[in-house]
Every structure is written in structure tokens, then in C-alpha cells.
Design a protein around this motif. Structure first.
Motif, PDB file in Angstrom:
ATOM      1  N   VAL A  34       0.852  -1.194   0.000  1.00  0.00           N
ATOM      2  CA  VAL A  34       0.000   0.000   0.000  1.00  0.00           C
ATOM      3  C   VAL A  34       0.889   1.246   0.000  1.00  0.00           C
ATOM      4  CG1 VAL A  34      -1.754   1.295   1.271  1.00  0.00           C
ATOM      5  CG2 VAL A  34      -1.896  -1.211   1.125  1.00  0.00           C
ATOM      6  N   LYS A  36       0.028   4.591  -0.669  1.00  0.00           N
ATOM      7  CA  LYS A  36      -0.578   5.934  -0.519  1.00  0.00           C
ATOM      8  C   LYS A  36       0.362   6.849   0.258  1.00  0.00           C
ATOM      9  CE  LYS A  36      -3.049   4.452   3.561  1.00  0.00           C
ATOM     10  NZ  LYS A  36      -4.267   3.790   3.972  1.00  0.00           N
ATOM     11  N   ASN A  57      -5.097   4.747  -2.480  1.00  0.00           N
ATOM     12  CA  ASN A  57      -6.392   5.177  -1.937  1.00  0.00           C
ATOM     13  C   ASN A  57      -6.941   6.449  -2.555  1.00  0.00           C
ATOM     14  OD1 ASN A  57      -5.020   3.571   0.123  1.00  0.00           O
ATOM     15  ND2 ASN A  57      -6.827   4.013   1.369  1.00  0.00           N
ATOM     16  N   ILE A  79      -7.938   0.926  -3.448  1.00  0.00           N
ATOM     17  CA  ILE A  79      -8.449   0.406  -2.172  1.00  0.00           C
ATOM     18  C   ILE A  79      -9.151   1.465  -1.327  1.00  0.00           C
ATOM     19  CG2 ILE A  79      -6.683  -1.421  -2.108  1.00  0.00           C
ATOM     20  CD1 ILE A  79      -5.175   0.206  -0.002  1.00  0.00           C
ATOM     21  N   MET A 161     -13.548  -7.768   0.957  1.00  0.00           N
ATOM     22  CA  MET A 161     -12.515  -6.971   1.623  1.00  0.00           C
ATOM     23  C   MET A 161     -13.120  -6.357   2.879  1.00  0.00           C
ATOM     24  SD  MET A 161     -11.528  -3.567   2.190  1.00  0.00           S
ATOM     25  CE  MET A 161     -10.760  -2.211   1.303  1.00  0.00           C
ATOM     26  N   ILE A 163     -11.944  -3.670   6.430  1.00  0.00           N
ATOM     27  CA  ILE A 163     -11.002  -2.983   7.323  1.00  0.00           C
ATOM     28  C   ILE A 163     -11.592  -3.143   8.719  1.00  0.00           C
ATOM     29  CG2 ILE A 163      -9.765  -0.840   7.802  1.00  0.00           C
ATOM     30  CD1 ILE A 163     -10.712   0.175   5.045  1.00  0.00           C
ATOM     31  N   MET A 201      -3.588  -5.878   7.622  1.00  0.00           N
ATOM     32  CA  MET A 201      -2.758  -4.710   7.386  1.00  0.00           C
ATOM     33  C   MET A 201      -1.498  -4.850   8.258  1.00  0.00           C
ATOM     34  SD  MET A 201      -5.848  -1.952   6.874  1.00  0.00           S
ATOM     35  CE  MET A 201      -5.625  -1.041   8.352  1.00  0.00           C
ATOM     36  N   SER A 202      -0.697  -3.783   8.338  1.00  0.00           N
ATOM     37  CA  SER A 202       0.591  -3.910   9.047  1.00  0.00           C
ATOM     38  C   SER A 202       0.446  -4.488  10.451  1.00  0.00           C
ATOM     39  CB  SER A 202       1.290  -2.553   9.128  1.00  0.00           C
ATOM     40  OG  SER A 202       1.657  -2.129   7.838  1.00  0.00           O
ATOM     41  N   ARG A 217      -2.870  -6.302   2.782  1.00  0.00           N
ATOM     42  CA  ARG A 217      -2.615  -4.947   2.267  1.00  0.00           C
ATOM     43  C   ARG A 217      -1.720  -4.224   3.266  1.00  0.00           C
ATOM     44  NH1 ARG A 217      -8.195  -5.369   2.903  1.00  0.00           N
ATOM     45  NH2 ARG A 217      -7.916  -3.798   4.519  1.00  0.00           N
ATOM     46  N   ILE A 218      -0.442  -4.069   2.922  1.00  0.00           N
ATOM     47  CA  ILE A 218       0.516  -3.584   3.912  1.00  0.00           C
ATOM     48  C   ILE A 218       1.213  -2.315   3.439  1.00  0.00           C
ATOM     49  CG2 ILE A 218       2.602  -4.198   5.198  1.00  0.00           C
ATOM     50  CD1 ILE A 218       1.580  -6.979   5.390  1.00  0.00           C
ATOM     51  N   GLY A 219       1.087  -1.268   4.261  1.00  0.00           N
ATOM     52  CA  GLY A 219       1.709   0.010   3.948  1.00  0.00           C
ATOM     53  C   GLY A 219       2.855   0.338   4.886  1.00  0.00           C
ATOM     54  N   THR A 220       2.508   0.701   6.115  1.00  0.00           N
ATOM     55  CA  THR A 220       3.483   1.189   7.094  1.00  0.00           C
ATOM     56  C   THR A 220       4.673   0.250   7.295  1.00  0.00           C
ATOM     57  OG1 THR A 220       1.597   2.198   8.215  1.00  0.00           O
ATOM     58  CG2 THR A 220       3.672   2.114   9.434  1.00  0.00           C
ATOM     59  N   ARG A 226       3.183   7.202   7.699  1.00  0.00           N
ATOM     60  CA  ARG A 226       2.695   8.229   6.774  1.00  0.00           C
ATOM     61  C   ARG A 226       2.398   9.501   7.561  1.00  0.00           C
ATOM     62  NH1 ARG A 226       0.087   3.498   5.286  1.00  0.00           N
ATOM     63  NH2 ARG A 226      -1.550   3.932   6.802  1.00  0.00           N
TER      64      ARG A 226
HETATM   65  C1  LIG Z   1      -3.780   2.479   4.413  1.00  0.00           C
HETATM   66  C2  LIG Z   1      -4.492   1.203   4.156  1.00  0.00           C
HETATM   67  C3  LIG Z   1      -3.861  -0.030   4.345  1.00  0.00           C
HETATM   68  C4  LIG Z   1      -2.447  -0.171   4.885  1.00  0.00           C
HETATM   69  O1  LIG Z   1      -2.409   0.137   6.226  1.00  0.00           O
HETATM   70  P1  LIG Z   1      -1.030  -0.019   7.086  1.00  0.00           P
HETATM   71  O2  LIG Z   1      -1.521  -0.047   8.476  1.00  0.00           O
HETATM   72  O3  LIG Z   1      -0.197   1.156   6.768  1.00  0.00           O
HETATM   73  O4  LIG Z   1      -0.406  -1.292   6.677  1.00  0.00           O
HETATM   74  C5  LIG Z   1      -4.572  -1.168   4.029  1.00  0.00           C
HETATM   75  N1  LIG Z   1      -5.825  -1.124   3.560  1.00  0.00           N
HETATM   76  C6  LIG Z   1      -6.476   0.049   3.370  1.00  0.00           C
HETATM   77  C7  LIG Z   1      -7.856   0.030   2.834  1.00  0.00           C
HETATM   78  C8  LIG Z   1      -5.834   1.241   3.673  1.00  0.00           C
HETATM   79  O5  LIG Z   1      -6.493   2.399   3.496  1.00  0.00           O
END
Ligand SMILES: *Cc1c(COP(=O)(O)O)cnc(C)c1O
Length: 230
Positions: A34, A36, A57, A79, A161, A163, A201-202, A217-220, A226
Motif C-alpha cells: 500500500v 498511498k 487510496n 483500495i 474486503m 477494514i 494490514m501492518s 494490504r501492507i503500507g506502514t 505516513r
Molecule cells: C492504508 C491502508 C492499508 C495499509 O495500512 P497499514 O496499516 O499502513 O499497513 C490497508 N488497507 C487500506 C484500505 C488502507 O487504506
């Protein structure tokens, strides 16, 4: 190696470890990075070590990066929340959309998908935690939305999906993830073809993999923290 490159390799290793630990098939969990709030250069670093799927996003921000990285074989996933006026560009530039939660958005993505591209892959976003502020369709409304998506030729329904509300405690995380997995399983038991469970996620991807996620779905954990507004 850069920190981002190291993080990608470390997360891939963890995913493989968790597949083993929770008796999942090897390679049954995909990693969506991820990106963004992160730059095209940062995405290119992750790509350098073999990461080819990226999640975004915010449409305007994503379109700039998609253009900047158009020489690479990247699979782009949308996403974030979707407003009607954004569907055309999403249909033109993304391979997947994870955040479809109503009939109108599904119809527009179908109608606006360019004929030169394969059908767009979608997941239905479900509000499993039943929080009023969260996006996602209520569990009660999911069947009509699935039935409708199945009639749309330019759209391929792939899965669900969510969250889920974030818990610190692993057991609570698993309980939260289990809600979506149970729903996914019960739909599959009814003969609905769904190969994707987009969850984790993370902070909770171990719990998500334990509960059957097929795409995290991994960002951080890859790109670092961020700024607040993204
Ligand atoms: C930002 C986001 C993520 C990633 O989140 P992290 O905690 O940074 O891994 C995953 N899914 C969605 C829908 C997001 O908006």
C-alpha cells in the motif's frame, strides 16, 4: 539494499512463515504493497526486489504515480473510498478495486471499463464491525450486491474486503478477522465463486493469515509511517 527493499523481503518471509504456522498452502497469501502518500521512487524501490502489486487510496495522487511508472509491469489496486465522479479513471487505470460497496459504483465501473482491457477485478467491501462511520456494505445487503455484480460482464467478482476495527490483542484481532472469513466461506459454500479474501494490514496480518486471508494490504511496515492526513 534500501530500507524499503529490506522491508519487502522481510514481510514476504513473514508471510511464508505464517502460511506454514497456520497450515496454509505455500504462496496462498499475496502481498499488496500500500503506497498511498509515498512517492513513485519509493514504489520503484519495492519493485526492484520483485514487488509488482501496489494499492492506492487517492485517485489524483495515484494517477501521477501510474504515469510516472508506466514503463514497469505494475498491477494497480484501488483500495480507497470511491465517489461516483472518480469511477471512469479508476476503470481506465486499475486492474483491481477492493472497495466496491454499492450497486451504483459497480454499474459505473462496469460501464466505464475500456473494451481494450480485461474485465476489472473487484472485491466487495464489507462493514464487518458494524461501525456507523466505516465504509463498506452491511452484511444484510451483501447478497443483492453480489447477485448484481454477477450480471455485469466487464467486472469480475473476486472476493470480499474489510477494514476491521483495530485491536492490539492478537486474539481480538483473530476474532475480528474470523467474521469476514466466515462470511466468505458461507458464500463459497453457496456456490458463489470467490477466490480472494482481502484482509490484514501492518498491525494484524498475522491474525488475518491465521483466519484465511488470501491477500494482505501492507503500507506502514514496508514504507514507514505516513503523514497524518494520509
Ligand atoms: C492504508 C491502508 C492499508 C495499509 O495500512 P497499514 O496499516 O499502513 O499497513 C490497508 N488497507 C487500506 C484500505 C488502507 O487504506
Amino acid at each position: 539494499m534500501t530500507q524499503i527493499e529490506k522491508n519487502i523481503l522481510a514481510i514476504k518471509k513473514l508471510i511464508a512463515d505464517y502460511e506454514k504456522k497456520y497450515h496454509r498452502e505455500p504462496h496462498s497469501v499475496r502481498l499488496l504493497a500500500v503506497s498511498k502518500g509515498k512517492s513513485a521512487n519509493q514504489i520503484a524501490e519495492a519493485y526492484q526486489v520483485g514487488q509488482s502489486c501496489f494499492g492506492e487510496n487517492y485517485l489524483q495522487e495515484a494517477l501521477l504515480k501510474i504515469a510516472a511508472l508506466s514503463d514497469k509491469q505494475i498491477e494497480w489496486h484501488f483500495i480507497g473510498p470511491i465517489q461516483s465522479n472518480k469511477t471512469r479513471k479508476i476503470a481506465e487505470h486499475f486492474a483491481w478495486v477492493h472497495s466496491v460497496d454499492n450497486i451504483k459504483i459497480a454499474r459505473r465501473l462496469n460501464d466505464q471499463r475500456p473494451s481494450c482491457l480485461p474485465p476489472i477485478n473487484i472485491c466487495i467491501e464489507v462493514n464487518v464491525s458494524n461501525e456507523e462511520t466505516k465504509s463498506g456494505t452491511d452484511i444484510d445487503n451483501i447478497m443483492p450486491l453480489i447477485s448484481y455484480c454477477q450480471t455485469l460482464p466487464r467486472l469480475t467478482l473476486r472476493g470480499l474486503m474489510a477494514i476491521p476495527v483495530q485491536h492490539k490483542n492478537f486474539t481480538d484481532q483473530r476474532n475480528e478477522c474470523r467474521k469476514l472469513c466466515s462470511l466468505w466461506q458461507s458464500l463459497r459454500d453457496q456456490g458463489i465463486l470467490l477466490d480472494t479474501l482481502s484482509m490484514g494490514m501492518s498491525n494484524d496480518f498475522e491474525a488475518a493469515i491465521a483466519e484465511g486471508s488470501t491477500l494482505v494490504r501492507i503500507g506502514t511496515a514496508i514504507f514507514g509511517e505516513r503523514h497524518k492526513h494520509v
